[in-house]
Design a protein around this motif. Structure first.
Motif, PDB file in Angstrom:
ATOM      1  N   ASN A 436      19.169  -2.896 -45.806  1.00 15.18           N
ATOM      2  CA  ASN A 436      17.922  -3.435 -46.351  1.00 15.18           C
ATOM      3  C   ASN A 436      16.954  -2.304 -46.678  1.00 15.18           C
ATOM      4  N   VAL A 437      16.282  -2.412 -47.824  1.00  9.09           N
ATOM      5  CA  VAL A 437      15.257  -1.446 -48.184  1.00  9.09           C
ATOM      6  C   VAL A 437      14.103  -2.188 -48.853  1.00  9.09           C
ATOM      7  N   ASN A 438      12.886  -1.959 -48.357  1.00  9.07           N
ATOM      8  CA  ASN A 438      11.682  -2.571 -48.915  1.00  9.07           C
ATOM      9  C   ASN A 438      11.067  -1.623 -49.934  1.00  9.07           C
ATOM     10  N   VAL A 439      10.734  -2.170 -51.116  1.00  3.11           N
ATOM     11  CA  VAL A 439      10.211  -1.365 -52.208  1.00  3.11           C
ATOM     12  C   VAL A 439       8.939  -2.021 -52.741  1.00  3.11           C
ATOM     13  N   SER A 440       7.906  -1.221 -52.955  1.00  5.60           N
ATOM     14  CA  SER A 440       6.666  -1.703 -53.560  1.00  5.60           C
ATOM     15  C   SER A 440       6.343  -0.805 -54.747  1.00  5.60           C
ATOM     16  N   VAL A 441       6.395  -1.386 -55.959  1.00  7.64           N
ATOM     17  CA  VAL A 441       6.215  -0.608 -57.183  1.00  7.64           C
ATOM     18  C   VAL A 441       4.799  -0.817 -57.714  1.00  7.64           C
ATOM     19  N   PRO A 442       3.974   0.217 -57.752  1.00  2.40           N
ATOM     20  CA  PRO A 442       2.621   0.069 -58.314  1.00  2.40           C
ATOM     21  C   PRO A 442       2.629   0.282 -59.829  1.00  2.40           C
ATOM     22  N   ASN A 443       1.643  -0.290 -60.493  1.00  2.00           N
ATOM     23  CA  ASN A 443       1.409  -0.031 -61.920  1.00  2.00           C
ATOM     24  C   ASN A 443       2.672  -0.217 -62.756  1.00  2.00           C
ATOM     25  N   ILE A 444       3.210  -1.424 -62.724  1.00  6.66           N
ATOM     26  CA  ILE A 444       4.452  -1.711 -63.432  1.00  6.66           C
ATOM     27  C   ILE A 444       4.183  -1.787 -64.931  1.00  6.66           C
ATOM     28  N   PRO A 445       4.834  -0.941 -65.740  1.00  6.65           N
ATOM     29  CA  PRO A 445       4.638  -1.014 -67.195  1.00  6.65           C
ATOM     30  C   PRO A 445       5.347  -2.229 -67.763  1.00  6.65           C
ATOM     31  N   PRO A 446       4.969  -2.686 -68.959  1.00  2.00           N
ATOM     32  CA  PRO A 446       5.656  -3.837 -69.565  1.00  2.00           C
ATOM     33  C   PRO A 446       7.045  -3.451 -70.056  1.00  2.00           C
ATOM     34  N   TYR A 447       8.010  -4.297 -69.742  1.00  2.00           N
ATOM     35  CA  TYR A 447       9.382  -4.095 -70.187  1.00  2.00           C
ATOM     36  C   TYR A 447       9.794  -5.239 -71.108  1.00  2.00           C
ATOM     37  N   ILE A 448      10.854  -4.992 -71.881  1.00  2.00           N
ATOM     38  CA  ILE A 448      11.382  -6.023 -72.752  1.00  2.00           C
ATOM     39  C   ILE A 448      12.904  -5.959 -72.716  1.00  2.00           C
ATOM     40  N   ASN A 449      13.539  -7.124 -72.759  1.00  2.00           N
ATOM     41  CA  ASN A 449      15.001  -7.206 -72.689  1.00  2.00           C
ATOM     42  C   ASN A 449      15.604  -7.074 -74.086  1.00  2.00           C
ATOM     43  N   ILE A 450      16.708  -6.367 -74.153  1.00  2.00           N
ATOM     44  CA  ILE A 450      17.290  -5.994 -75.441  1.00  2.00           C
ATOM     45  C   ILE A 450      18.779  -6.313 -75.462  1.00  2.00           C
ATOM     46  N   ASP A 451      19.233  -6.926 -76.529  1.00  2.00           N
ATOM     47  CA  ASP A 451      20.654  -7.194 -76.754  1.00  2.00           C
ATOM     48  C   ASP A 451      21.106  -6.401 -77.979  1.00  2.00           C
ATOM     49  N   ILE A 452      22.171  -5.647 -77.825  1.00  2.83           N
ATOM     50  CA  ILE A 452      22.640  -4.732 -78.875  1.00  2.83           C
ATOM     51  C   ILE A 452      23.965  -5.223 -79.443  1.00  2.83           C
ATOM     52  N   ASP A 453      24.070  -5.197 -80.753  1.00  4.44           N
ATOM     53  CA  ASP A 453      25.313  -5.507 -81.454  1.00  4.44           C
ATOM     54  C   ASP A 453      25.625  -4.318 -82.358  1.00  4.44           C
ATOM     55  N   PHE A 454      26.676  -3.568 -81.985  1.00  7.62           N
ATOM     56  CA  PHE A 454      26.971  -2.289 -82.638  1.00  7.62           C
ATOM     57  C   PHE A 454      28.260  -2.381 -83.450  1.00  7.62           C
ATOM     58  N   THR A 455      28.256  -1.767 -84.629  1.00  7.53           N
ATOM     59  CA  THR A 455      29.421  -1.773 -85.503  1.00  7.53           C
ATOM     60  C   THR A 455      29.620  -0.397 -86.121  1.00  7.53           C
ATOM     61  N   VAL A 456      30.881   0.030 -86.207  1.00  5.81           N
ATOM     62  CA  VAL A 456      31.251   1.210 -86.992  1.00  5.81           C
ATOM     63  C   VAL A 456      31.857   0.707 -88.292  1.00  5.81           C
ATOM     64  N   LYS A 457      31.299   1.125 -89.413  1.00  6.70           N
ATOM     65  CA  LYS A 457      31.788   0.703 -90.716  1.00  6.70           C
ATOM     66  C   LYS A 457      32.647   1.815 -91.311  1.00  6.70           C
ATOM     67  N   CYS A 458      33.880   1.485 -91.623  1.00  4.93           N
ATOM     68  CA  CYS A 458      34.816   2.475 -92.163  1.00  4.93           C
ATOM     69  C   CYS A 458      34.711   2.489 -93.683  1.00  4.93           C
ATOM     70  N   SER A 459      34.329   3.631 -94.241  1.00  6.74           N
ATOM     71  CA  SER A 459      34.151   3.718 -95.690  1.00  6.74           C
ATOM     72  C   SER A 459      35.458   3.932 -96.431  1.00  6.74           C
ATOM     73  N   ASN A 460      36.499   4.346 -95.691  1.00  4.14           N
ATOM     74  CA  ASN A 460      37.769   4.633 -96.362  1.00  4.14           C
ATOM     75  C   ASN A 460      38.754   3.480 -96.291  1.00  4.14           C
ATOM     76  N   LYS A 461      38.341   2.333 -95.753  1.00  6.20           N
ATOM     77  CA  LYS A 461      39.192   1.141 -95.744  1.00  6.20           C
ATOM     78  C   LYS A 461      38.322  -0.062 -95.388  1.00  6.20           C
ATOM     79  N   THR A 462      38.834  -1.242 -95.693  1.00  7.91           N
ATOM     80  CA  THR A 462      38.078  -2.468 -95.421  1.00  7.91           C
ATOM     81  C   THR A 462      38.254  -2.841 -93.955  1.00  7.91           C
ATOM     82  N   LEU A 463      37.562  -2.107 -93.108  1.00 11.15           N
ATOM     83  CA  LEU A 463      37.725  -2.272 -91.671  1.00 11.15           C
ATOM     84  C   LEU A 463      36.410  -1.960 -90.973  1.00 11.15           C
ATOM     85  N   ASN A 464      36.016  -2.824 -90.049  1.00  6.82           N
ATOM     86  CA  ASN A 464      34.891  -2.570 -89.167  1.00  6.82           C
ATOM     87  C   ASN A 464      35.402  -2.424 -87.739  1.00  6.82           C
ATOM     88  N   ILE A 465      34.791  -1.547 -86.991  1.00  3.66           N
ATOM     89  CA  ILE A 465      35.151  -1.325 -85.603  1.00  3.66           C
ATOM     90  C   ILE A 465      33.997  -1.788 -84.714  1.00  3.66           C
TER      91      ILE A 465
END
Length: 558
Positions: A436-465
């Motif tokens: 067990n560990v007790n934690v008290s965080v002062p002055n919490i900055p605003p955070y935002i949740n992020i969802d990432i959708d990443f694609t590699v586009k191949c220019s030398n063929k009709t293919l996405n990675i």
């Protein structure tokens, strides 16, 4: 860049081939103008090593680094393209494990990454993997000889082998101790095979690490959790060190690395008058003996060598003196064997004032060994710590390497202020019971949740990675990194709301980057030097999450 996706594409190829056979008689191409997308999540336990400067005031990251992999399971370690071309991309090394591995706490996978670079003290990091589904990220501090961390100092000189010479490492404002290396007249130097190098001088570099600053301790080459320790009786074991001082000595003669001498060299290492002897609970004093250990930065092996005798000068300063017949990094250390259940993963149960997700990279932990007499010694770090109330995911792998007659205590800090925000009670590192560990965080900055959708586009063929890759975020205001791992192009993380980040992804020895602000307004990803990432963000008010569509183009997908 050569995108090596044969392993992913092969099953698709067989399907395509079968369909072409079916339609061959009709001379129809069923995939004409169709763009295929393939996922790439076939490897296990992705690992990211970020090599950072141990000096907190440094404004540049280490560059020009090379690495080697050693250890019992080195054959299972691959680069992120599935090969064994271990290339540091800037200051980052992404690794994965063979797709067939099945590590566990009972049968962990272990290997050592040795890193070196011109102007830096070579070091190594031993990594233990206990789950094929884990993602592991480590910061590995490096010592710049030109601008070493606080509490360390360096000296370079050309020494005479004919007449004998001495090199001195001076005291500094944050390191009162000195160090000295002396070569006797007529000494011959030898290379790794034991052959004499025909030379009259030797170029020498010495870096001394003190024991009184956190920067010096965290930059200590190899760390204090010793995985590969060769004892004088011929046995090999593992455990923990409590240091009394350390010197990294490198020599070169006629362009060749020096590894040994015809006559032992004299080594004197200053010892802090505030240093406690963990054996006695008293401050180190004249007449004490401190065990000496050599360290091979290429393999991560520690070797028991002998003892140093502590003397006291007329100025009241303490010095530990010993002789060294071969060249390596030399450590004054008390060594303790670990628990029998060495690969135990100890977890910490958090009670805090944080009930929404934050960025765990904004918090970190230091673990201290607590001797039977109550004295504390720095042991190791947890690079990022999730302070969410109720969290039980902060793992301390190989807790069992801590001494079985010591206890361990965890301190939690905020990177925003370096303030201590939590501390556990001292606990038994040999137990698997959550702490067990007790934690008290002062002055919490605003955070935002992020969802990432990443694609590699191949220019030398009709293919996405849809790549499985690390995604790094760099905050230039706080000079801080955060990382997440995208599996088949998808990842989620939490970052500062309204803060602009440069984000990076890596593959096959190259990095790709873009700059973007994560907030409640849509934004465009701006290419940021080199090979650029493009895309955009959008905010969903009902979920409170930012969606990121990002891509980069590759022109030589295979």
């Amino acid at each position: 860049m050569k995108l090596k996706y044969r392993n992913y594409i092969r099953p698709i190829f067989y399907t395509i081939f079968g369909l072409f056979v079916v339609f061959a008689c009709q001379k129809i191409n069923p995939f004409e103008d169709v763009e295929l997308t393939v996922n790439t999540d076939i490897y296990k336990a992705p690992i990211l090593l970020r090599f950072v400067d141990g000096n907190a005031d440094a404004t540049k990251v280490p560059e020009g680094l090379t690495v080697t992999i050693s250890g019992p399971d080195k054959s299972l370690v691959l680069d992120d393209a599935g090969g064994k071309d271990y290339t540091v991309i800037g200051n980052v090394l992404p690794l994965v494990l063979n797709k067939n591995v099945k590590p566990s706490e009972a049968n962990p996978i272990e290997f050592t990454v040795a890193v070196s670079g011109v102007g830096y003290v070579s070091t190594s990091k031993t990594i233990t993997v206990v789950s094929a589904d884990s993602t592991l990220a480590f910061d590995v501090p490096l010592t710049s000889v030109a601008s070493p961390p606080h509490g360390t100092a360096a000296a370079t000189s050309v020494l005479s082998l004919t007449t004998g010479s001495t090199i001195n490492v001076p005291a500094t404002a944050d390191k009162a101790e000195t160090a000295q290396i002396t070569i006797a007249p007529g000494t011959q130097v030898k290379n790794a095979t034991g052959n004499v190098i025909n030379a009259t001088t030797v170029k020498t570099q010495v870096v001394q690490y003190g024991t009184e600053t956190q920067e010096a301790l965290t930059s200590f080459p190899g760390g204090f959790a010793a995985e590969n320790v060769a004892m004088q009786n011929g046995t090999t074991t593992e455990g923990s060190f409590i240091t009394g001082g350390f010197v990294a000595v490198d020599m070169e003669a006629e362009g060749k690395k020096v590894t040994s001498f015809s006559k032992p060299i004299d080594v004197k290492v200053g010892v802090s008058t505030e240093l406690e002897n963990p054996e006695t609970g008293q401050k180190v004093h004249e007449g004490d003996k401190i065990p000496t250990w050599s360290y091979d930065s290429e393999t991560g092996e520690w070797k028991e060598e002998g003892e140093a005798i502590v003397t006291k000068g007329a100025d009241g300063k303490l010095t530990a003196t010993f002789k060294a017949a071969h060249l390596s990094y030399w450590n004054l250390d008390w060594y303790y064997r670990g628990c029998s259940n060495r690969s135990t993963t100890l977890k910490f149960r958090v009670a805090s004032n944080i009930n929404t997700y934050t960025n765990s990279y904004d918090f970190y932990g230091y673990l201290y060994l607590v001797a039977p007499n109550g004295s504390r010694s720095y042991y190791t770090s947890i690079s990022n710590f999730d302070v969410l109330n109720g969290n039980l995911n902060n793992g301390f792998i190989n807790a069992g390497r801590a001494p079985n007659n010591f206890r361990v205590q965890l301190d939690i800090f905020s990177r925003n202020s370096s303030a201590l925000i939590g501390r556990s009670a001292a606990f038994d590192p040999c137990s698997s019971t959550p702490v067990n560990v007790n934690v008290s965080v002062p002055n919490i900055p605003p955070y935002i949740n992020i969802d990432i959708d990443f694609t590699v586009k191949c220019s030398n063929k009709t293919l996405n990675i849809k790549p499985s890759t690390w995604v790094d975020f760099y905050d230039s205001i706080d000079r801080r990194w955060a990382s997440t791992y995208a599996r088949s192009g998808k990842a989620s993380t939490t970052l500062r709301e309204g803060r602009s980040y440069t984000f990076y992804t890596y593959y096959d020895g190259k990095s790709y980057s873009g700059r973007v602000t994560f907030g409640k307004n849509s934004s465009t990803i701006v290419t940021s030097g080199g090979i650029g990432i493009t895309g955009n963000t959008s905010y969903n008010a009902s979920t409170g999450r930012v969606s990121v569509l990002a891509s980069y183009t590759a022109n030589d997908c295979k």
